[in-house]
Every structure is written in structure tokens, then in C-alpha cells.
Design an enzyme around this catalytic site. Structure first.
Site, short mmCIF file in Angstrom:
data_model
loop_
_atom_site.label_atom_id
_atom_site.label_comp_id
_atom_site.label_asym_id
_atom_site.label_seq_id
_atom_site.Cartn_x
_atom_site.Cartn_y
_atom_site.Cartn_z
N ASP A 52 -3.12 8.07 -33.02
CA ASP A 52 -2.24 6.89 -32.94
C ASP A 52 -2.77 5.78 -33.85
O ASP A 52 -2.15 4.72 -33.98
CB ASP A 52 -2.02 6.42 -31.49
CG ASP A 52 -3.30 6.00 -30.80
OD1 ASP A 52 -4.39 6.18 -31.38
OD2 ASP A 52 -3.22 5.48 -29.67
N SER A 53 -3.89 6.06 -34.54
CA SER A 53 -4.35 5.17 -35.62
C SER A 53 -3.27 5.03 -36.68
O SER A 53 -3.35 4.14 -37.52
CB SER A 53 -5.64 5.72 -36.23
OG SER A 53 -5.50 7.08 -36.59
N ASP A 91 -2.48 12.47 -30.38
CA ASP A 91 -2.75 11.42 -29.39
C ASP A 91 -1.55 11.12 -28.51
O ASP A 91 -0.42 11.03 -29.00
CB ASP A 91 -3.10 10.12 -30.12
CG ASP A 91 -4.59 9.92 -30.27
OD1 ASP A 91 -5.35 10.45 -29.45
OD2 ASP A 91 -4.98 9.24 -31.23
N LYS A 121 -4.64 14.58 -27.06
CA LYS A 121 -5.83 13.77 -26.79
C LYS A 121 -5.40 12.52 -26.04
O LYS A 121 -4.37 11.93 -26.36
CB LYS A 121 -6.53 13.39 -28.10
CG LYS A 121 -7.72 12.43 -27.91
CD LYS A 121 -8.55 12.32 -29.14
CE LYS A 121 -8.06 11.32 -30.15
NZ LYS A 121 -7.92 9.94 -29.66
N GLU A 123 -7.04 8.79 -24.18
CA GLU A 123 -8.19 7.91 -24.00
C GLU A 123 -8.50 7.68 -22.53
O GLU A 123 -7.61 7.73 -21.68
CB GLU A 123 -7.90 6.56 -24.67
CG GLU A 123 -7.73 6.65 -26.17
CD GLU A 123 -7.52 5.28 -26.81
OE1 GLU A 123 -7.67 4.24 -26.12
OE2 GLU A 123 -7.23 5.26 -28.01
N GLU A 186 -16.48 7.60 -29.29
CA GLU A 186 -16.27 6.64 -30.38
C GLU A 186 -17.15 5.40 -30.23
O GLU A 186 -17.18 4.76 -29.17
CB GLU A 186 -14.78 6.23 -30.44
CG GLU A 186 -14.51 5.20 -31.53
CD GLU A 186 -13.05 5.09 -31.93
OE1 GLU A 186 -12.20 5.84 -31.39
OE2 GLU A 186 -12.75 4.25 -32.81
O1 KIV Z 1 -6.23 7.58 -33.41
C1 KIV Z 1 -7.21 8.06 -34.00
O2 KIV Z 1 -7.22 8.28 -35.22
C2 KIV Z 1 -8.38 8.38 -33.20
C3 KIV Z 1 -9.66 8.64 -33.93
C4 KIV Z 1 -10.21 7.37 -34.42
C5 KIV Z 1 -10.61 9.41 -33.12
O3 KIV Z 1 -8.31 8.39 -32.01
#
Ligand code: KIV
Length: 269
Positions: A52-53, A91, A121, A123, A186
Site C-alpha cells: 500500500d506504499s 497489502d 499482508k 499490519e 520494519e
Molecule cells: O507497503 C509497503 O510497501 C510495505 C513495505 C514497506 C514492507 O509494506
């Protein structure tokens, strides 16, 4: 030793789980579209994270919080089309799992069914263990994410290194016990990341967590040096991509303006 790049054998969840016993360091990079997914896959990366970056590096927001599930599904589809070997993990964006296990399972299901993700993934540690367990129960592989979790940016007061040993060890254990097959760690001090790694049987994938994790992940724009003004301490730039692209574009503009492009080599006779 790395997992051997091979067109014929896709990387699987069991490959991740056995990485440590095989003495293999796992390589993960983010990608958000078909073109980068193809390049990363051809180069032999073990897993592609549709992170989600993308809210920051693709959409230009200051955090990842505005990203929607629909956007994650769209970008996952693009990445999956460019991938033949790498495991694709996506994410769960902000507020698509925090309401509870049912919401988390529904969101994860859409990423797999509509996006084509191989794994998801999410958090959080202790607080999201129930959501992880619900998703795993539906046979959707899950990667946890602990430490500096970007969706908690406002609670942390910024993107800051996380040092609370007791909390982070408990988060790591909770993620493992809930059934995750790997965990991203992280922005955690090196010694603590090593302690977390040694306390788990699932692999740790570090970002800003030092060299003792079982694998590493970076945002592709960071390691390619796409943004000159953004230099997190934990990023190594493998190319000054931003400068090279700007130089190429400036040369193109100059050649068009001077009548040097196209020349006969690029023209039909
Ligand atoms: O969203 C993302 O790119 C991430 C990485 C920084 C691990 O969660």
C-alpha cells in the site's frame, strides 16, 4: 545461496517456510504494475509485494492511508500478469481489516479472487492476530507486518524506529501463532530484529531491520533512486534511476526540438 531463478518453478509458500533450513535469504521487492513486475520476475526476485506504499510512490499521497481495496485489486492484477515465478503478496490497505476478522477475511478473499494475489499482508501483531487466524482458516496465506507499521503513522507521530522489545516480541509471536507464514519487520534496531528472528520458526523479512532477518524487502522506487529528495537511512540505492530517466527525457526533448529524432533509422521508407 538464493532460490534459483527458474521460469518453470514458481516460488511457493512452502519455499518461504523452508528458506531458513535451506540457508536461503529471501528477496522481496515492491511492484505495482505489469512493466516492473516483468523486470523483477525476470531478474529472479522471490516475491513481489504489491504494497500500500503505492499510495505514496504511485499516487503521491503523504501516507498510505487513502489507498482503497479496489486500487489494491487493480494493481495486483497488473502485477500478476507480469509474473511467472515470483510469489505475489498484496497489502490489505487501511480500514479493510481493522473492523474485525469477518471484514479482514472478505477483503483478503477479494485480493485473491479478483486480484490474483497468492498471499496477503496485514499490519499489526497482537491486535490483528484474530484477523490473521480467520484468513488463514480460509487457506489464504498471510504475511504479518510488525514494528513501524505505516498505517499507524499518526499514533507513532511519524515514521519512527520502533524499540519496545516486549511489545515487538509479543507481536511477532502472535503473528506466528495466528498462522502467518512470514512476517515483515520494519524499522527495528538490528539486535532486536535478530532476537525476533531467533524467537520465531517462520521467516522474518526485514526493512530497516538490519542483516539478521531471513530476507529483505525494499520499495522499488527507493532502491532504484527514483526520487532524489527521498533518502531513508535503510535504503541502498542500486542505481540513480531518477537522474538517468530525467537525463534520457531531456535528451529526447532536445533531439526532437533540434530535428535529430527521428532520423532515417526510425523512419519507414
Ligand atoms: O507497503 C509497503 O510497501 C510495505 C513495505 C514497506 C514492507 O509494506
Amino acid at each position: 545461496m538464493n532460490l534459483p531463478p527458474s521460469k518453470s518453478k514458481p516460488v511457493t509458500v512452502p519455499d518461504f517456510l523452508s528458506a531458513r533450513s535451506r540457508g536461503t535469504r529471501l528477496t522481496v521487492l515492491t511492484a505495482y504494475d505489469y512493466s516492473f513486475a516483468r523486470l523483477l520476475d525476470d531478474a529472479g526476485v522471490d516475491a513481489i509485494l504489491v504494497g500500500d506504499s503505492l499510495g505514496m510512490v504511485i499516487q503521491g499521497h503523504s501516507t498510505a492511508l487513502p489507498v482503497t481495496l479496489e486500487e489494491m485489486i487493480y494493481h495486483t492484477r497488473c502485477v500478476v500478469r507480469g509474473t511467472t515465478r515470483a510469489l505475489v503478496m498484496t497489502d490489505l490497505p487501511f480500514m479493510t481489516f481493522q473492523v474485525g476478522p469477518t471484514q479482514a477475511l472478505e477483503s483478503a478473499g477479494r485480493l485473491v479472487k479478483e486480484g490474483g494475489a497468492h498471499a496477503v499482508k496485514l499490519e499489526g501483531g497482537v491486535r490483528t492476530a484474530e484477523a490473521i487466524a480467520a484468513i488463514v482458516k480460509a487457506d489464504i496465506p498471510v504475511v504479518g507486518h510488525i514494528g513501524m507499521t505505516p498505517q499507524s503513522v499518526h499514533r507513532f507521530g511519524g515514521f519512527k524506529v520502533q524499540r519496545q522489545e516486549e511489545r515487538l516480541l509479543a507481536d511477532a509471536k502472535a503473528v506466528e501463532q495466528a498462522g502467518a507464514f512470514a512476517v515483515v519487520v520494519e524499522c527495528v534496531p538490528t539486535d532486536l530484529a535478530e532476537k525476533i528472528t531467533n524467537s520465531l520458526s517462520i521467516p522474518t523479512i526485514g526493512i530497516g531491520a538490519g542483516p539478521h532477518c531471513d530476507g529483505q524487502v525494499l520499495v522499488i522506487q527507493d532502491m532504484l533512486g527514483m526520487y532524489g529528495d527521498l533518502r531513508p537511512k535503510f535504503v541502498k540505492r542500486y542505481i540513480e534511476g531518477g537522474s538517468s530517466i530525467k537525463e534520457a527525457v531531456a535528451t529526447y526533448c532536445r533531439e526532437v526540438r533540434e530535428g535529430k529524432f527521428p532520423d532515417l533509422a526510425q523512419a519507414f521508407q
